[in-house]
Design a protein around this motif. Sequence first.
Motif, short mmCIF file in Angstrom:
data_model
loop_
_atom_site.label_atom_id
_atom_site.label_comp_id
_atom_site.label_asym_id
_atom_site.label_seq_id
_atom_site.Cartn_x
_atom_site.Cartn_y
_atom_site.Cartn_z
N GLN A 154 -32.11 23.71 -80.02
CA GLN A 154 -32.33 23.27 -78.65
C GLN A 154 -33.56 24.01 -78.13
N GLY A 155 -34.48 23.29 -77.55
CA GLY A 155 -35.69 23.92 -77.02
C GLY A 155 -36.92 23.52 -77.80
N LYS A 156 -38.01 24.20 -77.51
CA LYS A 156 -39.31 23.86 -78.09
C LYS A 156 -39.69 24.83 -79.21
N PRO A 157 -40.46 24.35 -80.19
CA PRO A 157 -40.91 25.22 -81.28
C PRO A 157 -41.82 26.34 -80.77
N THR A 158 -41.73 27.47 -81.45
CA THR A 158 -42.58 28.61 -81.12
C THR A 158 -43.18 29.19 -82.40
N GLU A 159 -44.21 29.98 -82.19
CA GLU A 159 -44.87 30.67 -83.30
C GLU A 159 -45.08 32.12 -82.89
N SER A 160 -44.84 33.05 -83.82
CA SER A 160 -45.01 34.48 -83.55
C SER A 160 -45.67 35.15 -84.74
N LYS A 161 -46.61 36.03 -84.46
CA LYS A 161 -47.22 36.85 -85.51
C LYS A 161 -46.32 38.06 -85.74
N TRP A 162 -46.28 38.56 -86.99
CA TRP A 162 -45.41 39.68 -87.31
C TRP A 162 -46.06 40.65 -88.29
N ARG A 163 -45.45 41.85 -88.36
CA ARG A 163 -45.80 42.90 -89.33
C ARG A 163 -44.51 43.26 -90.06
N TRP A 164 -44.64 43.56 -91.35
CA TRP A 164 -43.46 43.86 -92.16
C TRP A 164 -43.78 45.03 -93.08
N THR A 165 -42.93 46.03 -93.07
CA THR A 165 -43.04 47.16 -93.98
C THR A 165 -41.74 47.24 -94.77
N LEU A 166 -41.86 47.33 -96.08
CA LEU A 166 -40.69 47.40 -96.94
C LEU A 166 -40.82 48.58 -97.89
N THR A 167 -39.69 49.18 -98.21
CA THR A 167 -39.67 50.14 -99.31
C THR A 167 -38.84 49.50 -100.41
N LEU A 168 -39.35 49.57 -101.61
CA LEU A 168 -38.63 49.00 -102.76
C LEU A 168 -38.36 50.10 -103.77
N GLU A 169 -37.29 49.92 -104.50
CA GLU A 169 -36.91 50.86 -105.56
C GLU A 169 -36.83 50.08 -106.87
N ASN A 170 -37.36 50.67 -107.92
CA ASN A 170 -37.25 50.06 -109.23
C ASN A 170 -36.05 50.69 -109.92
N THR A 171 -35.00 49.91 -110.02
CA THR A 171 -33.77 50.37 -110.65
C THR A 171 -33.51 49.52 -111.87
N GLN A 172 -33.46 50.14 -113.01
CA GLN A 172 -33.22 49.47 -114.29
C GLN A 172 -34.18 48.30 -114.49
N GLY A 173 -35.47 48.54 -114.15
CA GLY A 173 -36.50 47.55 -114.38
C GLY A 173 -36.59 46.43 -113.35
N GLN A 174 -35.82 46.54 -112.28
CA GLN A 174 -35.83 45.49 -111.26
C GLN A 174 -36.20 46.10 -109.90
N TRP A 175 -37.18 45.50 -109.22
CA TRP A 175 -37.58 45.94 -107.89
C TRP A 175 -36.65 45.31 -106.86
N LEU A 176 -36.07 46.15 -105.99
CA LEU A 176 -35.19 45.69 -104.91
C LEU A 176 -35.56 46.40 -103.62
N VAL A 177 -35.32 45.75 -102.50
CA VAL A 177 -35.61 46.33 -101.20
C VAL A 177 -34.58 47.40 -100.88
N GLY A 178 -35.06 48.61 -100.60
CA GLY A 178 -34.18 49.71 -100.20
C GLY A 178 -34.13 49.85 -98.69
N HIS A 179 -35.20 49.42 -98.03
CA HIS A 179 -35.26 49.47 -96.57
C HIS A 179 -36.44 48.64 -96.11
N GLU A 180 -36.38 48.21 -94.85
CA GLU A 180 -37.49 47.43 -94.32
C GLU A 180 -37.54 47.56 -92.80
N HIS A 181 -38.71 47.29 -92.28
CA HIS A 181 -38.89 47.23 -90.82
C HIS A 181 -39.78 46.04 -90.52
#
Length: 192
Positions: A154-181
């Motif tokens: 319900q309502g009108k479409p919007t657009e927003s610019k964003w910034r993203w910071t992530l920390t990833l951990e490589n566990t057993q050969g796989q990168w996964l997100v441990g935290h993000e902002h």
Amino acid sequence: MAVSAQPKEPAAAVPATNAQPQMAAPPGLAKERLDKLPLSMQTRANFNVKAVTQKTPEYQEIKEVVDGLVKALSTKDAALFKKLHVDDGSLVYYGPPAVTVKTLGSRQYAELCINCLEPFEKVDVRTNNDMDIRLSGPLAVVTLTGTNRLVPKQGKPTESKWRWTLTLENTQGQWLVGHEHFSFASAPTAVQ
């Protein structure tokens, strides 16, 4: 009244050094918590941070994770979003921007993020292809920017610019997100 000027002593020379100082605990961070960090993170000298270029396998592996997150958000796919996060119930998140609740655990956070997209009929997450990756052993810090285009049920479409910071951990050969902002760089603007 005459004022006599006293000659100033020359400033002492500061020796140049390449040695990096010990990392001090920031104000409010107890030394006990700093001591719990892996030894490699306790000193800058051992931090060994390196930038990762697009031609490296690490860049491609991490890009796949980020692309997966973008896809999960755009399709509101909670299972995929959860799959790309470390399964750790002790991590603390403070909810997405629209939510002011503290969540415990990356899985609970992932679920909360997807649930926040429920009021939207369409979610289009676009990156600006400006991803920067810094590696230190099995840890990576990723920063990027982009734009969300949201079409509410319900309502009108919007657009927003964003910034993203992530920390990833490589566990057993796989990168996964441990935290993000994630934060919005601009207020939503109406679009056609």
